[in-house]
Motif scaffolding. Structure first.
Motif, PDB file in Angstrom:
ATOM      1  N   ALA A   4       0.802  -1.295   0.040  1.00 48.88           N
ATOM      2  CA  ALA A   4       0.033   0.196  -0.015  1.00 48.88           C
ATOM      3  C   ALA A   4       0.736   1.131  -0.001  1.00 48.88           C
ATOM      4  N   ILE A   9      -3.608   0.480  -3.169  1.00 48.73           N
ATOM      5  CA  ILE A   9      -2.997  -0.994  -2.938  1.00 48.73           C
ATOM      6  C   ILE A   9      -2.585  -1.552  -4.315  1.00 48.73           C
ATOM      7  N   SER A 100      -7.326   1.866  -1.878  1.00 48.59           N
ATOM      8  CA  SER A 100      -7.317   1.438  -0.288  1.00 48.59           C
ATOM      9  C   SER A 100      -8.902   1.868   0.036  1.00 48.59           C
TER      10      SER A 100
END
Length: 134
Positions: A4, A9, A100
């Motif tokens: 990340a 990500i 994310s």
């Protein structure tokens, strides 16, 4: 392998960009997700006389889940539907990258939506793992 960075990500793929994107699109369709569009940025670059390493973007979603997220924070709509970037880096490695869900929580100050966020996190992790594994 996944990591990340800056709200993104990235998952290392064992396949080419096209194969990874094809696999992801098939997985999304199989899971009943809506694939809104698939954009091949490399083709776009070629149309204007430029060169870009293989780079594809898939925009997809599920209104049942996305609506719940937007009800928690309507500004989340700017980041929906979900997007997956599949690209080849300068070393030839292919990556599948997505936003994310934790980043979305922070960006939109989402509160009281933990169940929805967990569902999104799990789905995105599973989709990306399946699309990128050998």
């Amino acid at each position: 392998m996944a990591f990340a960075n800056n709200g993104l990500i990235s998952v290392k793929s064992a396949h080419t960009v096209k194969v990874t994107a094809d696999r992801l699109e098939q997985i999304l369709n199989d899971k009943g997700m809506t694939v809104f569009v698939r954009i091949d940025h490399s083709v776009g670059a070629k149309h204007v006389g430029e060169v870009l390493r293989p780079t594809e973007l898939i925009i997809f979603g599920n209104p049942k889940v996305g609506t719940l997220l937007m009800q928690c924070s309507q500004s989340a709509a700017i980041d929906l539907p979900q997007k997956a970037l599949i690209n080849q880096d300068e070393k030839g490695q292919v990556w599948l990258t997505y936003n994310s869900p934790d980043y979305l929580v922070k960006r939109h100050n989402i509160k009281g939506c933990n169940e929805v966020i967990t569902k999104i996190e799990t789905a995105l992790a599973n989709f990306s793992k399946t699309a990128t594994m050998p």
